[in-house]
Design a protein around this motif. Structure first.
Motif, short mmCIF file in Angstrom:
data_model
loop_
_atom_site.label_atom_id
_atom_site.label_comp_id
_atom_site.label_asym_id
_atom_site.label_seq_id
_atom_site.Cartn_x
_atom_site.Cartn_y
_atom_site.Cartn_z
N ARG A 45 -49.57 6.20 5.14
CA ARG A 45 -50.84 5.96 5.82
C ARG A 45 -51.22 7.17 6.65
N TYR A 46 -52.52 7.37 6.79
CA TYR A 46 -53.02 8.42 7.66
C TYR A 46 -54.02 7.78 8.61
N ARG A 47 -53.73 7.89 9.90
CA ARG A 47 -54.61 7.31 10.92
C ARG A 47 -54.42 8.07 12.21
N ASP A 48 -55.53 8.30 12.92
CA ASP A 48 -55.49 8.98 14.22
C ASP A 48 -54.81 10.35 14.14
N ASP A 49 -55.12 11.10 13.08
CA ASP A 49 -54.56 12.44 12.86
C ASP A 49 -53.03 12.45 12.75
N VAL A 50 -52.46 11.37 12.27
CA VAL A 50 -51.01 11.28 12.07
C VAL A 50 -50.74 10.69 10.69
N LEU A 51 -49.88 11.37 9.92
CA LEU A 51 -49.42 10.83 8.65
C LEU A 51 -48.18 9.99 8.93
N ARG A 52 -48.20 8.76 8.45
CA ARG A 52 -47.09 7.84 8.68
C ARG A 52 -46.46 7.45 7.35
N LEU A 53 -45.15 7.59 7.27
CA LEU A 53 -44.40 7.15 6.10
C LEU A 53 -43.42 6.08 6.57
N LEU A 54 -43.28 5.05 5.77
CA LEU A 54 -42.36 3.96 6.11
C LEU A 54 -41.63 3.54 4.86
N VAL A 55 -40.34 3.36 4.96
CA VAL A 55 -39.55 2.77 3.89
C VAL A 55 -38.84 1.56 4.47
N TRP A 56 -39.04 0.44 3.81
CA TRP A 56 -38.34 -0.79 4.17
C TRP A 56 -37.34 -1.07 3.07
N ASP A 57 -36.09 -1.29 3.44
CA ASP A 57 -35.07 -1.65 2.46
C ASP A 57 -34.41 -2.96 2.87
N GLN A 58 -33.59 -3.49 2.02
CA GLN A 58 -33.00 -4.80 2.26
C GLN A 58 -31.59 -4.73 2.84
N HIS A 59 -31.27 -3.60 3.43
CA HIS A 59 -29.95 -3.49 4.07
C HIS A 59 -29.91 -4.44 5.27
N PRO A 60 -28.97 -5.37 5.28
CA PRO A 60 -28.96 -6.39 6.33
C PRO A 60 -28.52 -5.86 7.69
N HIS A 61 -28.99 -6.54 8.71
CA HIS A 61 -28.54 -6.28 10.07
C HIS A 61 -27.08 -6.73 10.18
N HIS A 62 -26.27 -5.96 10.89
CA HIS A 62 -24.86 -6.33 11.10
C HIS A 62 -24.75 -7.07 12.43
N PRO A 63 -24.22 -8.27 12.43
CA PRO A 63 -24.13 -9.03 13.68
C PRO A 63 -23.09 -8.47 14.67
N VAL A 64 -22.16 -7.69 14.18
CA VAL A 64 -21.13 -7.10 15.04
C VAL A 64 -21.66 -5.74 15.52
N PRO A 65 -21.81 -5.54 16.84
CA PRO A 65 -22.40 -4.29 17.35
C PRO A 65 -21.70 -3.02 16.86
N ALA A 66 -20.38 -3.04 16.75
CA ALA A 66 -19.67 -1.85 16.30
C ALA A 66 -20.03 -1.51 14.85
N ALA A 67 -20.16 -2.52 14.01
CA ALA A 67 -20.53 -2.29 12.62
C ALA A 67 -21.97 -1.80 12.52
N GLU A 68 -22.85 -2.35 13.34
CA GLU A 68 -24.25 -1.91 13.35
C GLU A 68 -24.35 -0.45 13.78
N ALA A 69 -23.59 -0.07 14.80
CA ALA A 69 -23.60 1.33 15.28
C ALA A 69 -23.05 2.27 14.21
N LEU A 70 -21.98 1.88 13.55
CA LEU A 70 -21.40 2.70 12.49
C LEU A 70 -22.38 2.89 11.34
N CYS A 71 -23.00 1.81 10.92
CA CYS A 71 -23.96 1.86 9.82
C CYS A 71 -25.18 2.70 10.20
N GLY A 72 -25.71 2.51 11.40
CA GLY A 72 -26.86 3.29 11.87
C GLY A 72 -26.53 4.77 11.94
N GLY A 73 -25.31 5.08 12.39
CA GLY A 73 -24.88 6.47 12.44
C GLY A 73 -24.80 7.10 11.06
#
Length: 110
Positions: free
Chosen positions: A42-70
């Motif tokens: 999308r292009y709006r307000d002089d900014v090009l925006r790209l977004l990718v949504w995937d089906q990678h699930p949220h990890h309920p354990v904070p340590a696993a979520e931090a590892l995956c995000g890293g």
């Protein structure tokens, strides 16, 4: 994507947008093999925006979520360099309900 950019007079974004989209899709494909993903441009307000949504699930354990995000952030090192060079910003977040998964986004200013 390049045709859409050209049709809207945004050819200056061609190189970074194609590279960014490729990086986002490649990482999403590795983290969610065989699953659908969504790419938005999308292009709006002089900014090009790209977004990718995937089906990678949220990890309920904070340590696993931090590892995956890293892992995701490290895999996107080239994207981070291009976005920084263009003065943009990027990030990831959990998808908002009712969707599940992860959203990775980039904003590139004019």
């Amino acid at each position: 994507m390049t045709a859409a950019l050209r049709a809207h007079g945004l050819t200056a974004y061609r190189w970074p947008a194609v590279l960014i989209a490729a990086e986002l899709v490649a990482v999403a494909g590795v983290l969610t093999p065989g699953r659908d993903l969504y790419l938005s441009l999308r292009y709006r307000d002089d900014v090009l925006r790209l977004l990718v949504w995937d089906q990678h699930p949220h990890h309920p354990v904070p340590a696993a979520e931090a590892l995956c995000g890293g892992r995701r952030r490290r895999a996107l090192w080239l994207l981070a360099a291009v976005v920084d060079d263009w003065g943009g910003e990027w990030g990831t977040s959990e998808a908002s309900p009712p969707q599940r998964g992860t959203k990775s986004w980039v904003k590139l200013p004019r």
